[in-house]
Design a protein around this motif. Structure first.
Motif, PDB file in Angstrom:
ATOM      1  N   VAL A 242       0.836  -1.189  -0.117  1.00  0.00           N
ATOM      2  CA  VAL A 242      -0.021   0.133   0.160  1.00  0.00           C
ATOM      3  C   VAL A 242       0.744   1.126  -0.011  1.00  0.00           C
ATOM      4  CG1 VAL A 242      -1.595   1.401   1.208  1.00  0.00           C
ATOM      5  CG2 VAL A 242      -2.012  -1.265   1.107  1.00  0.00           C
ATOM      6  N   GLN A 243       0.757   2.012  -0.915  1.00  0.00           N
ATOM      7  CA  GLN A 243       1.339   3.445  -1.145  1.00  0.00           C
ATOM      8  C   GLN A 243       0.646   4.438  -0.346  1.00  0.00           C
ATOM      9  OE1 GLN A 243       4.539   3.297  -2.370  1.00  0.00           O
ATOM     10  NE2 GLN A 243       4.382   1.177  -2.374  1.00  0.00           N
ATOM     11  N   VAL A 244       1.303   5.229   0.292  1.00  0.00           N
ATOM     12  CA  VAL A 244       0.667   6.520   1.002  1.00  0.00           C
ATOM     13  C   VAL A 244       0.235   7.488   0.093  1.00  0.00           C
ATOM     14  CG1 VAL A 244       1.074   8.493   2.532  1.00  0.00           C
ATOM     15  CG2 VAL A 244       2.049   6.337   3.073  1.00  0.00           C
ATOM     16  N   ALA A 245       0.804   7.643  -1.038  1.00  0.00           N
ATOM     17  CA  ALA A 245       0.288   8.672  -1.944  1.00  0.00           C
ATOM     18  C   ALA A 245      -0.994   8.340  -2.762  1.00  0.00           C
ATOM     19  CB  ALA A 245       1.426   8.884  -3.110  1.00  0.00           C
ATOM     20  N   THR A 246      -1.222   6.747  -2.731  1.00  0.00           N
ATOM     21  CA  THR A 246      -2.452   6.204  -3.466  1.00  0.00           C
ATOM     22  C   THR A 246      -3.665   6.033  -2.476  1.00  0.00           C
ATOM     23  OG1 THR A 246      -1.520   4.282  -3.782  1.00  0.00           O
ATOM     24  CG2 THR A 246      -1.165   5.748  -5.510  1.00  0.00           C
ATOM     25  N   SER A 247      -3.268   6.060  -1.197  1.00  0.00           N
ATOM     26  CA  SER A 247      -4.343   5.475  -0.272  1.00  0.00           C
ATOM     27  C   SER A 247      -5.189   6.844   0.090  1.00  0.00           C
ATOM     28  CB  SER A 247      -3.620   5.204   0.882  1.00  0.00           C
ATOM     29  OG  SER A 247      -4.699   4.809   1.953  1.00  0.00           O
ATOM     30  N   PRO A 248      -6.561   6.725  -0.117  1.00  0.00           N
ATOM     31  CA  PRO A 248      -7.445   7.866   0.299  1.00  0.00           C
ATOM     32  C   PRO A 248      -7.475   8.146   1.580  1.00  0.00           C
ATOM     33  CG  PRO A 248      -8.350   6.419  -1.317  1.00  0.00           C
ATOM     34  CD  PRO A 248      -7.269   5.920  -0.878  1.00  0.00           C
ATOM     35  N   PHE A 249      -7.407   7.108   2.535  1.00  0.00           N
ATOM     36  CA  PHE A 249      -7.249   7.220   4.036  1.00  0.00           C
ATOM     37  C   PHE A 249      -6.048   7.770   4.444  1.00  0.00           C
ATOM     38  CE2 PHE A 249      -5.654   5.349   7.721  1.00  0.00           C
ATOM     39  CZ  PHE A 249      -6.371   5.850   8.690  1.00  0.00           C
ATOM     40  N   MET A 250      -4.893   7.480   3.772  1.00  0.00           N
ATOM     41  CA  MET A 250      -3.608   7.965   4.311  1.00  0.00           C
ATOM     42  C   MET A 250      -3.639   9.447   3.952  1.00  0.00           C
ATOM     43  SD  MET A 250      -2.216   6.285   6.337  1.00  0.00           S
ATOM     44  CE  MET A 250      -0.706   7.627   6.653  1.00  0.00           C
ATOM     45  N   ARG A 251      -3.875   9.823   2.705  1.00  0.00           N
ATOM     46  CA  ARG A 251      -3.911  11.144   2.216  1.00  0.00           C
ATOM     47  C   ARG A 251      -4.874  12.083   3.134  1.00  0.00           C
ATOM     48  NH1 ARG A 251      -1.801  12.270  -2.797  1.00  0.00           N
ATOM     49  NH2 ARG A 251      -3.062  14.016  -3.125  1.00  0.00           N
ATOM     50  N   LYS A 252      -6.214  11.507   3.551  1.00  0.00           N
ATOM     51  CA  LYS A 252      -6.751  12.342   4.269  1.00  0.00           C
ATOM     52  C   LYS A 252      -6.244  12.552   5.862  1.00  0.00           C
ATOM     53  CE  LYS A 252     -11.614  12.752   6.033  1.00  0.00           C
ATOM     54  NZ  LYS A 252     -12.923  12.107   6.023  1.00  0.00           N
ATOM     55  N   HIS A 253      -5.832  11.612   6.259  1.00  0.00           N
ATOM     56  CA  HIS A 253      -5.046  11.590   7.619  1.00  0.00           C
ATOM     57  C   HIS A 253      -3.971  12.501   7.595  1.00  0.00           C
ATOM     58  CE1 HIS A 253      -3.634  10.387  11.396  1.00  0.00           C
ATOM     59  NE2 HIS A 253      -2.622  10.054  10.997  1.00  0.00           N
ATOM     60  N   ALA A 254      -3.182  12.365   6.489  1.00  0.00           N
ATOM     61  CA  ALA A 254      -1.926  13.005   6.526  1.00  0.00           C
ATOM     62  C   ALA A 254      -2.210  14.599   6.405  1.00  0.00           C
ATOM     63  CB  ALA A 254      -1.117  12.628   4.883  1.00  0.00           C
ATOM     64  N   ALA A 255      -3.262  14.927   5.540  1.00  0.00           N
ATOM     65  CA  ALA A 255      -3.780  16.392   5.460  1.00  0.00           C
ATOM     66  C   ALA A 255      -4.047  16.826   6.805  1.00  0.00           C
ATOM     67  CB  ALA A 255      -4.806  16.514   4.236  1.00  0.00           C
ATOM     68  N   GLY A 256      -5.096  16.048   7.628  1.00  0.00           N
ATOM     69  CA  GLY A 256      -5.356  16.494   8.836  1.00  0.00           C
ATOM     70  C   GLY A 256      -4.262  16.863   9.988  1.00  0.00           C
ATOM     71  N   VAL A 257      -3.140  15.927   9.706  1.00  0.00           N
ATOM     72  CA  VAL A 257      -1.917  16.220  10.577  1.00  0.00           C
ATOM     73  C   VAL A 257      -1.281  17.536  10.327  1.00  0.00           C
ATOM     74  CG1 VAL A 257       0.406  15.466  11.029  1.00  0.00           C
ATOM     75  CG2 VAL A 257      -1.545  13.949  10.727  1.00  0.00           C
ATOM     76  N   LEU A 258      -1.103  17.775   9.152  1.00  0.00           N
ATOM     77  CA  LEU A 258      -0.389  19.032   8.777  1.00  0.00           C
ATOM     78  C   LEU A 258      -1.363  20.189   8.867  1.00  0.00           C
ATOM     79  CD1 LEU A 258       1.526  18.457   5.367  1.00  0.00           C
ATOM     80  CD2 LEU A 258       2.157  18.166   7.621  1.00  0.00           C
ATOM     81  N   LYS A 259      -2.593  20.193   9.064  1.00  0.00           N
ATOM     82  CA  LYS A 259      -3.481  21.214   9.171  1.00  0.00           C
ATOM     83  C   LYS A 259      -3.565  21.437  10.679  1.00  0.00           C
ATOM     84  CE  LYS A 259      -7.065  20.532   5.755  1.00  0.00           C
ATOM     85  NZ  LYS A 259      -8.363  20.161   5.488  1.00  0.00           N
ATOM     86  N   MET A 260      -3.345  20.474  11.486  1.00  0.00           N
ATOM     87  CA  MET A 260      -3.119  20.696  13.278  1.00  0.00           C
ATOM     88  C   MET A 260      -2.003  21.411  13.365  1.00  0.00           C
ATOM     89  SD  MET A 260      -5.074  17.416  14.917  1.00  0.00           S
ATOM     90  CE  MET A 260      -3.911  16.062  14.130  1.00  0.00           C
ATOM     91  N   ALA A 261      -0.818  21.244  12.545  1.00  0.00           N
ATOM     92  CA  ALA A 261       0.572  21.555  12.870  1.00  0.00           C
ATOM     93  C   ALA A 261       0.555  23.280  12.701  1.00  0.00           C
ATOM     94  CB  ALA A 261       1.567  20.848  11.785  1.00  0.00           C
TER      95      ALA A 261
END
Length: 261
Positions: A242-261
């Motif tokens: 599973v690649q992070v760049a193509t995983s909808p779940f991970m892309r959404k989670h990663a965006a949430g992490v950066l927004k909190m930062a």
């Protein structure tokens, strides 16, 4: 059963022999490398000794030195301090002490008076809290040539040479800059290590770029994160394919992490 025991003993003997050979060879290489580096340092001193070369009288000019930083020093729990002197010259100039750091950051402006070029500056790194009679952590030499009398500068890393006070070869490197032009060194110093207000401003400016696409930048962040910590993939139930760049779940989670930062 007897043959199996004999075979295991033979394999064990071969393994122990190979292991001892490896350690012996490693020690041999380190001892020869240390000797070569020490000879190199001595040859530099002899090559640029102002008594053997035609020297240039510069009339007691001030050489400005930026003691920048060091990295990968030999042992933990050290309190490094640098001593700078002209070989065959006056008393050494001492830097500040960096408490308990293998990667100290000085960003310190030092000055030393030079009357003739070329000359050799020797930097010795010492552990200021050492209780032994010799607290040397290593040294390196910087050759200041006639070209620098015109206002040029140099800024680079220098590997530590010699032997530490406990007998092991010195490790790590130190970054310094030097010039007769104080303004050049001042601008270099400010550019390398901006103050806290400028640092905050730079973070805000660069974060605006990240904010234009949180998903993409977040995916890049987590991809790098998993490269360094592959065991963390299990916390997200991610298999190796599973690649992070193509995983909808991970892309959404990663965006949430950066927004909190």
């Amino acid at each position: 059963e007897f043959l199996c025991i004999c075979g295991c003993n033979c394999l064990r003997s071969v393994f122990e022999f190979c292991l001892s050979l490896f350690f012996w060879k490693s020690r041999f290489i380190m001892e020869n490398l240390e000797g070569s580096l020490q000879q190199l340092g001595m040859s530099l001193q002899e090559q640029y000794d102002s008594t053997t070369l035609q020297s240039l009288d510069v009339g007691d000019r001030i050489l400005h030195v930026l003691l920048d930083e060091a990295c990968r020093l030999h042992v933990k729990g050290v309190h490094p301090c640098a001593f700078m002197k002209i070989i065959g010259g006056q008393e050494p100039v001492e830097s500040s002490v960096q408490e308990n750091s293998r990667s100290p950051l000085w960003n310190q402006h030092l000055k030393i008076c030079i009357s003739k070029l070329p000359c050799v500056l020797r930097f010795e790194l010492r552990n200021s809290r050492s209780t032994t009679s010799c607290n040397l952590m290593g040294y390196f030499d910087v050759v200041v040539t006639k070209e620098f009398s015109e206002g040029g500068y140099r800024h680079e890393w220098y590997p530590l040479l010699g032997t530490c006070h406990h007998g092991d070869p010195a490790t790590g490197k130190v970054k310094v800059a030097y010039s007769f032009n104080e303004e050049v060194l001042h601008k270099l110093r400010q550019g390398l290590h901006p103050g806290p207000q400028r640092t905050k401003q730079l973070v805000r400016e660069t974060w605006l770029i990240v904010g234009k696409d949180y998903e993409t930048h977040g995916a890049i962040f987590f991809t790098k994160f998993f490269e360094f910590y592959p065991q963390a993939r299990a916390a997200f139930n991610l298999t190796d394919d599973v690649q992070v760049a193509t995983s909808p779940f991970m892309r959404k989670h990663a965006a949430g992490v950066l927004k909190m930062a």
